[in-house]
Design an enzyme around this catalytic site. Structure first.
Site, PDB file in Angstrom:
ATOM      1  N   LYS A 105     -12.616  -1.210   6.446  1.00  0.00           N
ATOM      2  CA  LYS A 105     -11.874  -2.196   7.234  1.00  0.00           C
ATOM      3  C   LYS A 105     -12.398  -2.189   8.674  1.00  0.00           C
ATOM      4  CE  LYS A 105      -9.444  -2.445   3.390  1.00  0.00           C
ATOM      5  NZ  LYS A 105      -8.298  -1.685   3.107  1.00  0.00           N
TER       6      LYS A 105
ATOM      7  N   TRP B 268       0.820  -1.218   0.000  1.00  0.00           N
ATOM      8  CA  TRP B 268       0.000   0.000   0.000  1.00  0.00           C
ATOM      9  C   TRP B 268       0.847   1.258   0.000  1.00  0.00           C
ATOM     10  CZ3 TRP B 268      -4.273  -0.442  -2.163  1.00  0.00           C
ATOM     11  CH2 TRP B 268      -5.110  -1.548  -1.954  1.00  0.00           C
TER      12      TRP B 268
ATOM     13  N   ASP C 260      -1.672   6.703   6.189  1.00  0.00           N
ATOM     14  CA  ASP C 260      -2.781   5.892   5.700  1.00  0.00           C
ATOM     15  C   ASP C 260      -3.090   4.883   6.806  1.00  0.00           C
ATOM     16  OD1 ASP C 260      -4.495   4.059   4.555  1.00  0.00           O
ATOM     17  OD2 ASP C 260      -3.222   3.599   2.826  1.00  0.00           O
TER      18      ASP C 260
HETATM   19  C1  LIG Z   1      -7.767  -1.330   1.682  1.00  0.00           C
HETATM   20  C2  LIG Z   1      -6.631  -0.378   1.714  1.00  0.00           C
HETATM   21  C3  LIG Z   1      -6.441   0.596   0.718  1.00  0.00           C
HETATM   22  C4  LIG Z   1      -7.340   0.690  -0.494  1.00  0.00           C
HETATM   23  O1  LIG Z   1      -8.556   1.229  -0.205  1.00  0.00           O
HETATM   24  P1  LIG Z   1      -9.613   1.592  -1.352  1.00  0.00           P
HETATM   25  O2  LIG Z   1     -10.850   1.843  -0.596  1.00  0.00           O
HETATM   26  O3  LIG Z   1      -9.710   0.418  -2.278  1.00  0.00           O
HETATM   27  O4  LIG Z   1      -9.153   2.806  -2.038  1.00  0.00           O
HETATM   28  C5  LIG Z   1      -5.374   1.461   0.849  1.00  0.00           C
HETATM   29  N1  LIG Z   1      -4.553   1.414   1.909  1.00  0.00           N
HETATM   30  C6  LIG Z   1      -4.692   0.492   2.881  1.00  0.00           C
HETATM   31  C7  LIG Z   1      -3.755   0.478   4.021  1.00  0.00           C
HETATM   32  C8  LIG Z   1      -5.736  -0.425   2.814  1.00  0.00           C
HETATM   33  O5  LIG Z   1      -5.891  -1.348   3.781  1.00  0.00           O
END
Ligand SMILES: *Cc1c(COP(=O)(O)O)cnc(C)c1O
Length: 360
Positions: A196, A102, A172
């Site tokens: 999540k 990511w 993030d």
């Molecule tokens: C799931 C996830 C993403 C992607 O999220 P989207 O909703 O598909 O844009 C990005 N970063 C992390 C750490 C994630 O767990």
């Protein structure tokens, strides 16, 4: 009705009481005669849901008053572009720490908007650790330093907060937000997709320090301009109303569990049971450095990978789903976010023991 233990990495399991309440309120939200889905986002009913979601999130995370909470769309992948569009213009450069798939993706996208410095990378360890801060090559003139606080795919998590000095720290937190208390004041900006640990997909939470607003690149779309959204209370465009409603129920549920300190204890207990078993077993393994193991996403491999399909089929037959690892890395992954109950962990470990005994 039978509910499974859902180990999906996201969209992921939600607390059952939240789903029950949403079901009960589906046709008539609190005497309004409407479903939340049918409400004007500017009507008094939805405005109260929106305000409640904001205030509960502020309370749970103890967000200081000089931070704005934005409810946006576009997901964390959208934020990979939206963050640099809004922040990189101050100096034209940003530092990225790459600890997995990511953060690698974030760095790549940011390079379209300015100069990206890969200040540290865990690629050499095949992304099984967080490089110690002493090894980071930070640029004091960077507009910000970007990290991914929990790498969802390989299960690598920061259990400490980097010190970026005067440079704002951007994180993030999609897959570990609300899993434990954090000191929001140590960050310039936090973003997270909801699916999540907060609610359904479609909602993206951004927590941004006020002084970072107002530096957007001229081509930034208005709907993705933090200052514009902040001035419009996240209603410059129609927000993802139903996702915000579910998130507000999840926030209320977290508060009722005792808040984030209590949730953290529960999450630590859950993860410890799984990791302790993985460490005792010669049949399964997790290769992440112990001090950097994720409490939310636990990847593991079978010693004999030809048994992977049989393992997954047996799990499915016992009501445990979505244990297959990300397609890019293979193996297994148990995502055990806040909503995963202890019984789910115990059921998984019992099954793993049984499978090991049957195939050793
Ligand atoms: C799931 C996830 C993403 C992607 O999220 P989207 O909703 O598909 O844009 C990005 N970063 C992390 C750490 C994630 O767990």
């Amino acid at each position: 009705m039978t509910r499974v233990f859902n180990f999906s990495s996201g969209p992921a399991a939600l607390p059952e009481p939240v789903l029950r309440q949403a079901a009960a309120e589906m046709l008539d939200w609190q005497g309004s005669g409407m479903s939340v889905m049918e409400m004007s986002h500017r009507g008094k009913e939805f405005m109260s849901i929106h305000a409640q979601a904001q205030s509960l999130l502020r309370e749970l995370l103890s967000i200081p008053p000089n931070y704005r909470v934005l409810f946006m769309q576009g997901g964390a992948i959208g934020e990979n572009a939206i963050v640099p569009m809004n922040l990189i213009g101050r100096t034209g450069r940003a530092d990225y720490i790459v600890t997995g798939d990511w953060s690698a993706k974030s760095a790549k996208e940011a390079a379209r908007y300015g100069k990206v410095n890969l200040a540290a990378s865990a690629e050499g360890s095949n992304y099984t650790e967080v490089p110690p801060q002493a090894t980071w090559k930070l640029d004091p003139g960077a507009s910000y330093v970007h990290i991914c606080s929990n790498e969802t795919i390989r299960g690598v998590e920061y259990h400490w907060t980097p010190d970026a000095g005067k440079v704002p720290l951007v994180a993030d937190m999609s897959s570990n937000i609300l899993s434990r208390p954090i000191d929001v004041g140590r960050y310039g900006l936090i973003y997270a997709g909801a699916q999540k640990n907060m609610g359904p997909s479609g909602l993206t939470v951004v927590i941004v320090r006020e002084d970072l607003l107002g530096h957007a690149l001229p081509a930034t779309p208005s709907a993705f301009n933090y200052q514009v959204q902040s001035e419009n209370d996240s209603m410059y465009n129609t927000p993802p109303t139903y996702a915000i409603y579910i998130a507000s129920l999840v926030f209320g549920w977290l508060k009722a569990q005792g808040g984030l300190a209590a949730i953290e204890r529960h999450n630590r207990d859950k993860a410890a049971i799984l990791y302790d078993y993985l460490d005792r077993s010669a049949f399964y393994r997790n290769t992440v450095a112990r001090e950097d193991r994720s409490l939310m996403n636990v990847p593991f491999r079978l010693k004999d990978e030809s048994l992977d399909d049989a393992f997954l089929q047996g799990a499915q037959a016992r009501g445990m789903v979505q244990l297959k690892g990300h397609r890019s890395v293979g193996g297994m992954r148990a995502s055990i976010y806040n909503a995963m109950p202890m019984e789910g962990i115990r059921a998984l470990v019992a099954y793993m023991e049984e499978f090991e005994a049957g195939h050793a």
